[in-house]
Design a protein around this motif. Structure first.
Motif, mmCIF file in Angstrom:
data_model
loop_
_atom_site.group_PDB
_atom_site.id
_atom_site.type_symbol
_atom_site.label_atom_id
_atom_site.label_comp_id
_atom_site.label_asym_id
_atom_site.label_seq_id
_atom_site.Cartn_x
_atom_site.Cartn_y
_atom_site.Cartn_z
ATOM 1 N N GLY A 1 -7.169 7.040 -4.695
ATOM 2 C CA GLY A 1 -7.073 5.898 -3.701
ATOM 3 C C GLY A 1 -7.533 6.246 -2.276
ATOM 4 N N ILE A 2 -8.168 5.594 -1.702
ATOM 5 C CA ILE A 2 -8.914 5.908 -0.361
ATOM 6 C C ILE A 2 -8.296 4.723 0.845
ATOM 7 C CG2 ILE A 2 -10.794 6.561 0.958
ATOM 8 C CD1 ILE A 2 -11.947 7.469 -1.713
ATOM 9 N N GLY A 3 -7.875 5.202 1.584
ATOM 10 C CA GLY A 3 -7.544 4.272 2.545
ATOM 11 C C GLY A 3 -8.335 4.718 4.043
ATOM 12 N N GLY B 1 0.822 -1.153 -0.100
ATOM 13 C CA GLY B 1 -0.008 0.013 0.059
ATOM 14 C C GLY B 1 0.886 1.264 -0.013
ATOM 15 N N ARG B 2 0.424 2.080 -0.757
ATOM 16 C CA ARG B 2 1.240 3.666 -1.046
ATOM 17 C C ARG B 2 0.348 4.297 -0.501
ATOM 18 N NH1 ARG B 2 2.298 5.131 -5.546
ATOM 19 N NH2 ARG B 2 0.491 3.833 -7.063
ATOM 20 N N GLY B 3 1.368 5.626 0.370
ATOM 21 C CA GLY B 3 0.894 6.630 0.916
ATOM 22 C C GLY B 3 1.455 7.952 0.151
ATOM 23 N N ARG B 4 1.077 9.086 0.382
ATOM 24 C CA ARG B 4 1.794 10.255 -0.434
ATOM 25 C C ARG B 4 3.118 10.218 -0.124
ATOM 26 N NH1 ARG B 4 -0.350 15.126 1.463
ATOM 27 N NH2 ARG B 4 0.428 16.341 -0.349
ATOM 28 N N PRO C 1 -4.994 18.787 2.496
ATOM 29 C CA PRO C 1 -6.067 18.556 1.453
ATOM 30 C C PRO C 1 -6.381 17.078 1.429
ATOM 31 C CG PRO C 1 -3.763 18.443 0.315
ATOM 32 C CD PRO C 1 -3.601 18.641 1.845
ATOM 33 N N ASN C 2 -5.750 16.342 2.046
ATOM 34 C CA ASN C 2 -6.391 14.788 1.763
ATOM 35 C C ASN C 2 -6.435 13.909 2.993
ATOM 36 O OD1 ASN C 2 -3.385 15.038 1.603
ATOM 37 N ND2 ASN C 2 -3.245 12.829 1.314
ATOM 38 N N ASP C 3 -6.308 14.252 4.254
ATOM 39 C CA ASP C 3 -6.483 13.606 5.349
ATOM 40 C C ASP C 3 -7.757 13.715 5.937
ATOM 41 O OD1 ASP C 3 -3.843 12.663 4.874
ATOM 42 O OD2 ASP C 3 -2.871 13.744 6.440
ATOM 43 N N LEU C 4 -8.296 12.696 6.809
ATOM 44 C CA LEU C 4 -9.407 12.969 7.659
ATOM 45 C C LEU C 4 -8.952 12.588 9.102
ATOM 46 C CD1 LEU C 4 -12.372 13.346 6.587
ATOM 47 C CD2 LEU C 4 -10.869 12.811 4.685
HETATM 48 C C1 BTN Z 1 -1.734 9.288 2.418
HETATM 49 O O1 BTN Z 1 -2.279 9.671 3.565
HETATM 50 O O2 BTN Z 1 -0.404 9.463 2.530
HETATM 51 C C2 BTN Z 1 -2.576 8.651 1.442
HETATM 52 C C3 BTN Z 1 -2.669 7.137 1.812
HETATM 53 C C4 BTN Z 1 -3.571 6.352 0.626
HETATM 54 C C5 BTN Z 1 -3.709 5.155 0.936
HETATM 55 C C6 BTN Z 1 -4.799 4.370 -0.157
HETATM 56 S S1 BTN Z 1 -5.423 2.562 0.434
HETATM 57 C C7 BTN Z 1 -6.007 2.553 -1.140
HETATM 58 C C8 BTN Z 1 -4.813 3.160 -2.276
HETATM 59 N N1 BTN Z 1 -4.044 1.846 -2.639
HETATM 60 C C9 BTN Z 1 -2.822 2.638 -2.305
HETATM 61 O O3 BTN Z 1 -1.557 1.938 -2.513
HETATM 62 N N2 BTN Z 1 -2.820 3.871 -1.655
HETATM 63 C C10 BTN Z 1 -4.251 3.989 -1.476
#
Ligand code: BTN
Length: 319
Positions: free
Chosen positions: A205-207, A116-119, A175-178
């Motif tokens: 992509g939403i995690g 899974g990837r984040g920013r 802009p992109n965290d909850l």
């Molecule tokens: C962040 O806060 O850095 C963004 C996180 C995003 C995670 C979601 S999970 C589904 C989708 N697949 C990924 O590899 N990343 C996003």
């Protein structure tokens, strides 16, 4: 074959389907059907079996399988096609691999992500069955400069969905965290492919840390899950259904009106940063600033200590 049988059970939910009917339809022996049913039971599906009537699905084991979601999904385009994995490297990566041929609104969900990837190149820890790890493939006819608005729409949709389903007071950390009670419960990673003037596709992509029970020590002070904050498990399926519905409403509003009006109302109303003193993070640099507002384009208006003002398009802010 197992998936086909599962779909049949879902379509008949609450009613029996006979082994004979299934074996005729799929041209396999009744023993083969019986073996597939046992495999499904091992996966956690509760299937009632009676000698005379056949098989009946009682419970779906809480998995986010498309048949279960689609039965109750009330959208037109978003989620029209749902692709589901038990495990995948990353739903964003998979989306990229299929995006060219995928329909607008295709949703990819996995119970677990191994990469899974984040920013900013970070990892996003995605344990099996605990959270919502999903991506939405979008093909809007908008210029690439508007692409970041999809993140805003997603953030507003997640915020409304969390509030509506759990009653928790979720706020949007632009802009992109909850965040809930000051800790992160959701992150959004929007990626785009195209040319200078045209978007080929966007992947949102939403995690969501829905039911995560534990976090690595280094994240415990900044991350939490909805279940931890609420004190009880959250129904992931209900949350996804609300989220996709909210997302489609806000997306359609933006496409039809050409403005982010409804999204901005949510983002401003539930902002975790508006009027607050924040740190704008630029590489090694951290600059103190006050958030003055969020403009019509969704940009963050900040004022630094030296009185200079700036409109931020993206980037990291810390409360
Ligand atoms: C962040 O806060 O850095 C963004 C996180 C995003 C995670 C979601 S999970 C589904 C989708 N697949 C990924 O590899 N990343 C996003």
């Amino acid at each position: 074959m197992k998936d086909k049988i599962l779909r049949e059970l879902y379509e008949k939910k609450g009613q029996y389907i006979s082994g004979e009917e299934l074996s005729e339809k799929y041209q396999v022996s009744r023993t083969a059907i019986w073996k597939h049913m046992n495999a499904l039971k091992k996966e956690g599906y509760v299937i009632e079996t009676t000698h005379k009537k056949g098989y009946k699905l009682i419970e779906s084991s809480g998995k986010l399988i498309p048949e279960a979601l689609k039965r109750d999904l009330n959208t037109v385009e978003i989620g029209n096609k749902i692709i589901y994995f038990d495990t995948i490297d990353s739903t964003n990566n998979y989306s990229k691999r299929i995006a060219k041929d995928a329909a607008h609104g295709t949703v990819i969900i996995s119970e677990e992500q191994s990469g899974g990837r984040g920013r900013l190149g970070r990892n996003w820890i995605s344990p099996k069955g605990e959270g919502i790890w999903m991506s939405i493939v979008l093909k809007p006819d908008i210029p690439p400069t508007e692409g970041m608005k999809m993140t805003q729409i997603a953030a507003a949709a997640v915020c409304n969905a969390i509030r509506g389903v759990t009653g928790l007071e979720a706020f949007i950390k632009w802009p992109n965290d909850l965040v809930v009670n000051g800790k992160k419960v959701c992150g959004i990673l929007t990626e785009m492919a195209g040319e200078l003037t045209r978007i080929d596709y966007l992947i949102v992509g939403i995690g969501i840390n829905a039911n995560n029970e534990s976090f690595l020590e280094e994240f415990q002070h900044i991350a939490t899950s909805l279940a931890k904050e609420k004190g009880e498990k959250v129904d992931r399926k209900t949350l996804i259904l609300h989220l996709l519905k909210e997302f489609e409403g806000l997306y359609e509003d933006y496409i039809n009106q050409g403005t982010l009006e409804k999204t901005l109302a949510i983002i401003r109303n539930y902002s975790a940063v508006l009027g607050k003193s924040i740190l704008v993070i630029r590489g090694e640099q951290q600059l103190k600033a006050t958030v003055l507002g969020i403009d019509e384009e969704g940009l963050l208006e900040v004022k630094y200590e030296d009185g200079k003002r700036e409109l931020l398009m993206s980037g990291e802010v810390s409360i």
